[in-house]
Design an enzyme around this catalytic site. Sequence first.
Site, PDB file in Angstrom:
ATOM      1  N   ARG A  16      -5.016  43.463 -16.847  1.00 24.63           N
ATOM      2  CA  ARG A  16      -5.207  42.561 -17.996  1.00 24.63           C
ATOM      3  C   ARG A  16      -3.888  42.172 -18.658  1.00 24.63           C
ATOM      4  O   ARG A  16      -3.831  41.187 -19.409  1.00 24.63           O
ATOM      5  CB  ARG A  16      -6.134  43.224 -19.020  1.00 24.63           C
ATOM      6  CG  ARG A  16      -7.594  43.300 -18.555  1.00 24.63           C
ATOM      7  CD  ARG A  16      -8.431  44.136 -19.494  1.00 24.63           C
ATOM      8  NE  ARG A  16      -8.403  43.641 -20.855  1.00 24.63           N
ATOM      9  CZ  ARG A  16      -8.868  44.326 -21.905  1.00 24.63           C
ATOM     10  NH1 ARG A  16      -9.397  45.537 -21.716  1.00 24.63           N
ATOM     11  NH2 ARG A  16      -8.805  43.819 -23.114  1.00 24.63           N
ATOM     12  N   ALA A 365      37.822  30.719 -40.554  1.00 25.91           N
ATOM     13  CA  ALA A 365      36.694  30.043 -39.910  1.00 25.91           C
ATOM     14  C   ALA A 365      37.105  29.481 -38.556  1.00 25.91           C
ATOM     15  O   ALA A 365      38.188  28.940 -38.383  1.00 25.91           O
ATOM     16  CB  ALA A 365      36.191  28.915 -40.802  1.00 25.91           C
TER      17      ALA A 365
END
Length: 457
Positions: A16, A365
């Site tokens: 299943r 950054a």
Amino acid sequence: MQDFAAIILAAGKGTRMKSDLHKVLHPIAGRPMLGHLMASVEQAGATRQMVVVGAGREQIEAAVEGRAETCLQEPQLGTAHAVQQAETLLEGFDGDVLVLYGDVPFVRVETMRAMLDRLNGPDAPAVVVLGFEPDDPLAYGRIIADDDGAIIKMVEYKDADEGERACHLCNSGLMAAKAADLFALLARVGNDNAQGEYYLPDIVNIAIADGRPCAVVITEDPDEVAGVNSRSELAALEARWQAARRERAMAEGASLTAPETVFFSWDTVVGRDVTIEPHVVFGPGVTIADHVRIRAYCHIEGAELASGASVGPFARLRPGAVMEEGSFVGNFVEMKKAVLGKGAKASHLSYIGDATVGANANIGAGTITCNYDGYFKYQTHIGERAFIGSNSALVAPVKIGPDAIVAAGSTVSRDVAAGELRMVRAEQLVKPGWADRFHDTMRKKKEAAKASKKSET
């Protein structure tokens, strides 16, 4: 407590689940179901674990190697037949035996010990069965017992009469017995039933017919014996586990601003006064100290966060990431096998991989540690208080010394000395008036194209 062994049944096909992965190896909270159960068995003090395998045996044998013995059930002829396959492995063993199921992963240690304690009670029951009382007993087999927990009869739902079906005490399938009793009773189980299989619960009725007592231990939490046979049942058990873990985290002093959106791993360690914002997912191997803040939409796996660290939002910490005290990782920063030193910052849009970043350094950054050449990984070392300007590429292996500055936009491929400025940029070319002339020319071309198109129509 005397020595005991555990026999874990895991031979079924689990059709299943519709999966190439064996059913008992499907994870809950990042750990296979079988792994959850085996860990509890070990904690309970088992001296031996045996896993009965069948379909997909290679997967299970690989998963339990070094932790458990395996025995093969082929063909699969029922639960009693499955347990019998462990008899050869237990030859000469005279202790207690627990029979468990690989797809019932959350049996508590206390419950296992309660079953073994009852087995060694003064009335010496031949078999102890773990029972439970669900809100809806459905088609579970029933345990008919007296007020003292002595079993009168075990009956399958299809064979039960109305009075027996009215009983809500159900059979979980988990049992305990002395090794000698267990295998002697199993040898007498027949297969005269609709499926032609040998059923484990039959040993209880055989023992009772012999005049030997059998007893039931009842768990107060039906979820403890919840099994998994489908993907939806797997998801439901995951949801119950996560809900309980969130409650535990909050009870132990963490704040979850939207608990239902936070997902823990089986081994996540969370300190006190930790704040976890919405939509945070923890993979295995995360340790979070006190006073840490994890902002929304972070994924953290295999990482250590020291006191006062702050992560996110939208950050990813991969295995080997270490954030030391007071360090900060901001939005869209990824760390992998890297140490961010005390008070160091990587505020946004950076990749820090295979690197060490010294205390109070600042990563601008867009900084990338270029750690991979297609064949090998290399290290980047950034010293204390170093400043890495935005949009820099650090080509490993490379060392940036303490107090050094890397100018924005630099690609650094050689070591930078302490206190040094490193600027790696192409010389800027300046052409006064060039842009004005370009715009005039292009506008005239555009107007001419429009005019030509209009004349053609």
